[in-house]
Write a protein that holds these residues in place. Structure first.
Motif, PDB file in Angstrom:
ATOM      1  N   VAL A 210      -3.484   0.213  -3.360  1.00  0.00           N
ATOM      2  CA  VAL A 210      -3.261  -1.110  -2.574  1.00  0.00           C
ATOM      3  C   VAL A 210      -3.087  -1.755  -3.655  1.00  0.00           C
ATOM      4  CG1 VAL A 210      -3.546  -2.666  -0.748  1.00  0.00           C
ATOM      5  CG2 VAL A 210      -4.638  -0.250  -0.491  1.00  0.00           C
ATOM      6  N   VAL A 211      -2.105  -2.975  -3.807  1.00  0.00           N
ATOM      7  CA  VAL A 211      -2.041  -3.879  -4.874  1.00  0.00           C
ATOM      8  C   VAL A 211      -1.962  -5.187  -4.392  1.00  0.00           C
ATOM      9  CG1 VAL A 211      -1.387  -1.849  -6.583  1.00  0.00           C
ATOM     10  CG2 VAL A 211       0.351  -3.778  -5.479  1.00  0.00           C
ATOM     11  N   TRP A 212      -2.280  -6.066  -4.953  1.00  0.00           N
ATOM     12  CA  TRP A 212      -1.989  -7.474  -4.711  1.00  0.00           C
ATOM     13  C   TRP A 212      -1.035  -8.250  -5.748  1.00  0.00           C
ATOM     14  CZ3 TRP A 212      -2.543 -12.389  -6.911  1.00  0.00           C
ATOM     15  CH2 TRP A 212      -2.443 -13.411  -6.114  1.00  0.00           C
ATOM     16  N   GLY A 213      -0.055  -9.075  -5.543  1.00  0.00           N
ATOM     17  CA  GLY A 213       0.686  -9.869  -6.369  1.00  0.00           C
ATOM     18  C   GLY A 213       0.827 -11.355  -5.860  1.00  0.00           C
ATOM     19  N   ARG A 214       1.077 -12.197  -6.680  1.00  0.00           N
ATOM     20  CA  ARG A 214       1.377 -13.679  -6.355  1.00  0.00           C
ATOM     21  C   ARG A 214       2.687 -13.547  -5.328  1.00  0.00           C
ATOM     22  NH1 ARG A 214       1.220 -14.114 -12.006  1.00  0.00           N
ATOM     23  NH2 ARG A 214       3.764 -14.346 -11.912  1.00  0.00           N
ATOM     24  N   ASP A 215       3.684 -12.586  -5.763  1.00  0.00           N
ATOM     25  CA  ASP A 215       4.724 -12.539  -4.944  1.00  0.00           C
ATOM     26  C   ASP A 215       5.123 -10.892  -4.729  1.00  0.00           C
ATOM     27  OD1 ASP A 215       6.302 -11.927  -7.273  1.00  0.00           O
ATOM     28  OD2 ASP A 215       6.639 -13.966  -7.574  1.00  0.00           O
ATOM     29  N   ARG A 216       6.053 -10.906  -3.929  1.00  0.00           N
ATOM     30  CA  ARG A 216       6.507  -9.614  -3.714  1.00  0.00           C
ATOM     31  C   ARG A 216       6.740  -8.534  -4.689  1.00  0.00           C
ATOM     32  NH1 ARG A 216      10.945  -6.122  -1.387  1.00  0.00           N
ATOM     33  NH2 ARG A 216      10.075  -4.513  -0.116  1.00  0.00           N
TER      34      ARG A 216
ATOM     35  N   GLU B  30       0.756  -1.254   0.105  1.00  0.00           N
ATOM     36  CA  GLU B  30       0.041   0.145  -0.160  1.00  0.00           C
ATOM     37  C   GLU B  30       0.832   1.228  -0.080  1.00  0.00           C
ATOM     38  OE1 GLU B  30      -3.475   0.653   2.702  1.00  0.00           O
ATOM     39  OE2 GLU B  30      -2.278   2.258   3.508  1.00  0.00           O
ATOM     40  N   CYS B  31       0.653   2.181  -0.918  1.00  0.00           N
ATOM     41  CA  CYS B  31       1.235   3.644  -0.761  1.00  0.00           C
ATOM     42  C   CYS B  31       0.035   4.503  -0.407  1.00  0.00           C
ATOM     43  CB  CYS B  31       1.697   4.043  -2.150  1.00  0.00           C
ATOM     44  SG  CYS B  31       3.151   3.050  -2.551  1.00  0.00           S
ATOM     45  N   ARG B  32       0.377   5.198   0.616  1.00  0.00           N
ATOM     46  CA  ARG B  32      -0.485   6.350   1.161  1.00  0.00           C
ATOM     47  C   ARG B  32      -0.255   7.637   0.157  1.00  0.00           C
ATOM     48  NH1 ARG B  32      -1.017   6.695   7.557  1.00  0.00           N
ATOM     49  NH2 ARG B  32      -0.782   4.240   8.017  1.00  0.00           N
ATOM     50  N   ILE B  33      -1.227   8.109  -0.304  1.00  0.00           N
ATOM     51  CA  ILE B  33      -1.350   9.356  -1.451  1.00  0.00           C
ATOM     52  C   ILE B  33      -1.713  10.463  -0.503  1.00  0.00           C
ATOM     53  CG2 ILE B  33      -2.041  10.253  -3.633  1.00  0.00           C
ATOM     54  CD1 ILE B  33      -0.704   7.390  -3.746  1.00  0.00           C
TER      55      ILE B  33
ATOM     56  N   ALA C 253       4.040  -7.722  -6.909  1.00  0.00           N
ATOM     57  CA  ALA C 253       3.356  -6.842  -6.255  1.00  0.00           C
ATOM     58  C   ALA C 253       4.058  -5.320  -6.282  1.00  0.00           C
ATOM     59  CB  ALA C 253       3.047  -6.914  -4.874  1.00  0.00           C
ATOM     60  N   ARG C 254       5.433  -5.416  -6.357  1.00  0.00           N
ATOM     61  CA  ARG C 254       6.217  -3.903  -6.524  1.00  0.00           C
ATOM     62  C   ARG C 254       5.942  -3.442  -7.889  1.00  0.00           C
ATOM     63  NH1 ARG C 254      11.035  -1.833  -7.858  1.00  0.00           N
ATOM     64  NH2 ARG C 254      11.431  -4.079  -9.175  1.00  0.00           N
ATOM     65  N   ARG C 255       6.046  -4.480  -8.893  1.00  0.00           N
ATOM     66  CA  ARG C 255       5.998  -4.009 -10.453  1.00  0.00           C
ATOM     67  C   ARG C 255       4.698  -3.465 -10.495  1.00  0.00           C
ATOM     68  NH1 ARG C 255       9.039  -8.836 -13.611  1.00  0.00           N
ATOM     69  NH2 ARG C 255      11.222  -8.236 -13.040  1.00  0.00           N
ATOM     70  N   ARG C 256       3.660  -3.940 -10.017  1.00  0.00           N
ATOM     71  CA  ARG C 256       2.282  -3.756 -10.100  1.00  0.00           C
ATOM     72  C   ARG C 256       1.835  -2.295  -9.520  1.00  0.00           C
ATOM     73  NH1 ARG C 256      -1.938  -8.512  -9.662  1.00  0.00           N
ATOM     74  NH2 ARG C 256      -1.214  -8.663 -11.994  1.00  0.00           N
ATOM     75  N   ILE C 257       2.305  -1.970  -8.539  1.00  0.00           N
ATOM     76  CA  ILE C 257       2.246  -0.605  -7.656  1.00  0.00           C
ATOM     77  C   ILE C 257       2.905   0.394  -8.573  1.00  0.00           C
ATOM     78  CG2 ILE C 257       3.671  -0.683  -5.798  1.00  0.00           C
ATOM     79  CD1 ILE C 257       1.538   0.206  -4.090  1.00  0.00           C
ATOM     80  N   LEU C 258       3.861  -0.023  -9.077  1.00  0.00           N
ATOM     81  CA  LEU C 258       4.890   1.025  -9.907  1.00  0.00           C
ATOM     82  C   LEU C 258       3.816   1.268 -11.141  1.00  0.00           C
ATOM     83  CD1 LEU C 258       8.454  -0.167  -9.295  1.00  0.00           C
ATOM     84  CD2 LEU C 258       7.577   2.055  -8.915  1.00  0.00           C
TER      85      LEU C 258
ATOM     86  N   VAL D 296      -5.438  -4.342  -8.272  1.00  0.00           N
ATOM     87  CA  VAL D 296      -5.345  -2.826  -7.863  1.00  0.00           C
ATOM     88  C   VAL D 296      -6.617  -2.289  -6.929  1.00  0.00           C
ATOM     89  CG1 VAL D 296      -4.992  -0.439  -8.493  1.00  0.00           C
ATOM     90  CG2 VAL D 296      -3.866  -2.342  -9.828  1.00  0.00           C
ATOM     91  N   ARG D 297      -6.397  -1.807  -5.961  1.00  0.00           N
ATOM     92  CA  ARG D 297      -7.356  -1.182  -5.276  1.00  0.00           C
ATOM     93  C   ARG D 297      -7.231   0.156  -4.708  1.00  0.00           C
ATOM     94  NH1 ARG D 297      -9.326  -3.816   0.716  1.00  0.00           N
ATOM     95  NH2 ARG D 297     -10.179  -1.973   1.630  1.00  0.00           N
ATOM     96  N   VAL D 298      -8.308   1.231  -4.950  1.00  0.00           N
ATOM     97  CA  VAL D 298      -7.912   2.409  -4.436  1.00  0.00           C
ATOM     98  C   VAL D 298      -9.233   2.821  -3.562  1.00  0.00           C
ATOM     99  CG1 VAL D 298      -7.677   4.986  -5.130  1.00  0.00           C
ATOM    100  CG2 VAL D 298      -7.045   3.139  -6.543  1.00  0.00           C
TER     101      VAL D 298
END
Length: 454
Positions: free
Chosen positions: A260-266, A206-209, A269-274, A236-238
């Motif tokens: 907030v994003v979810w991924g199969r692994d970290r 999760e990143c706080r905006i 998830a990191r690439r998805r939130i980017l 992806v969830r906002v």
């Protein structure tokens, strides 16, 4: 039991702080008894800072929590901030739903949270959950709550505080445990049975905006949102509290939304939130989005090693990397020339050519050398008047007419959006007029003091 860092009962004088320092050494934390979220917390690294830190912690405790009492605690340098989600049921059982790593912070307030913790082993998780459950059971706790710990590099953990409510970062637990914490809390309040959540599945970030200017030490910004586009897509969830045309109020916290994003692994998830952050468009208000993107690309974050001191220590590098300001995007026109954009497919980023609209989908901004300062100041060296960069309440004025000041000296402290902002002198000279008083308010752009060169 719940392991505690060495500390004291409430104290009232600087001499008590000095006595604790002689016994335990520096650094030491002065903390508001009723505090939380980093408010009413000041870290003393030099004995010369004791009086100022004590005064500030007591003032913030009184301002935010109605209680000026403070206590002392030995301060751990650069630990992990890891919290355990618990739910106390009507039958007296306490469910532990794993941990969240909330170590990426500024001003002791969280910016990025993830679950599970990248350095938390099953053994560490078990010990922390055991401590959290023991604490909740000891007070007969019912409902959702969070027990927060500092996790030292040697794997030992120490109790920090318990938040008896739903946390801002609760979605990362929901996404990896396939549960709804709000529903669980309501069921407990209704006296109904709560089923245990499932095991850990995948990874969530999760990143706080926040409406904050990272280039000015994450100074909060009260302004109107001229344009808003929130990201979407798989995993992806906002959770948002603003809309296009909404004016950020200076009376409240700077949080605008949670991505907030979810991924199969970290790594997925990191690439998805980017990818999601690259899609997130906010115009008219500076936000923490560019800072979050920078952090997520850092090798310290990729390796999972960021501690609570990471962002503070990396701030000069961050300031050099960030654009000076986010500029509104010009009207888009149709074009036959292709442009390349980032597209996520199954958690991986690809650069693809797109025809149709011209213009850059990412934030464009000046790359001039930033003002490297963690404190707010505004005014031009040739202008005798120092003006406030923000709207807020004046907590303290430290200069008077006739005082000599140098550029960078503290002039006053302005509270805005639950943060104290130190306003610094913009030039060398003599103070000829003070326009503000402690306890009063000041508008953005309003004069604070006049400084005439000697």
């Amino acid at each position: 039991g719940v392991p505690l860092t060495p500390g004291t009962e409430p104290i009232s004088s600087a001499s008590e702080v000095r006595a604790f320092v002689r016994e335990r050494g520096l650094p030491v934390a002065i903390k508001a008894v009723a505090g939380g979220g980093g408010r009413g917390l000041r870290v003393v690294r030099d004995e010369g800072e004791i009086e100022q830190a004590l005064e500030t912690a007591r003032r913030e405790g009184h301002l935010y929590f109605g209680n000026p009492d403070v206590y002392l605690e030995k301060y751990l340098d650069d630990p992990k901030h890891v919290e355990i989600q618990v739910v106390g049921t009507c039958t007296g059982e306490v469910l532990a739903l794993g941990e969240r790593d909330c170590s990426v912070q500024r001003r002791h307030q969280k910016l990025i949270e993830e679950a599970p913790g990248p350095t938390v082993t099953p053994e560490i998780r078990g010990r922390m959950e055991e401590s959290a459950v023991a604490l909740a059971r000891s007070v007969g706790y019912k409902g959702a709550g969070t027990v927060e710990f500092l996790l030292a590099r040697d794997g030992s953990h120490y109790f920090l505080e318990m938040n008896t409510r739903i946390q801002v970062e609760h979605p990362v637990t929901e996404m990896v445990r396939d549960c709804d914490l709000v529903v669980m809390q309501i069921l407990v309040a209704a006296g109904e049975r709560v089923e245990p959540a499932g095991g850990i599945r995948g990874h969530a970030i999760e990143c706080r905006i926040n409406a904050e200017d990272a280039r000015a030490g994450f100074r909060p910004a009260a302004a109107r949102i001229a344009r808003l586009h929130e990201p979407s897509g798989p995993g992806v969830r906002v959770d948002s509290g603003v809309r296009e045309g909404y004016t950020i109020a200076s009376e409240y916290d700077s949080l605008m939304a949670k991505l907030v994003v979810w991924g199969r692994d970290r790594e997925q998830a990191r690439r998805r939130i980017l990818r999601a952050l690259a899609e997130y468009r906010v115009e008219g208000v500076p936000t923490t989005i560019p800072a979050a993107r920078w952090v997520l690309e850092r090798p310290e974050f990729v390796s999972g090693e960021c501690g609570t001191a990471f962002l503070e220590r990396a701030l000069p590098e961050l300031l050099e990397a960030l654009p000076e300001q986010e500029l509104p995007e010009p009207e888009q026109e149709m074009s036959s020339e292709p442009r390349r954009v980032a597209v996520e497919v199954n958690g991986r980023l690809y650069r693809v050519a797109v025809f149709g609209l011209q213009g850059n989908p990412t934030v464009r901004a000046s790359r001039s050398k930033p003002r490297i300062a963690a404190r707010a100041s505004t005014g031009h060296g040739a202008d005798p008047t120092l003006r406030s960069p923000i709207q807020g309440n004046v907590l303290r004025v430290v200069v008077a007419e006739g005082d000599a000041v140098r550029k960078g000296d503290l002039v006053c402290v302005v509270e805005a959006m639950k943060m104290e902002n130190e306003i610094l002198a913009h030039r060398d000279g003599t103070v000829t007029k003070v326009h503000v008083t402690a306890g009063g308010s000041v508008s953005a752009g309003a004069p604070i003091v006049d400084v005439v060169s000697q």
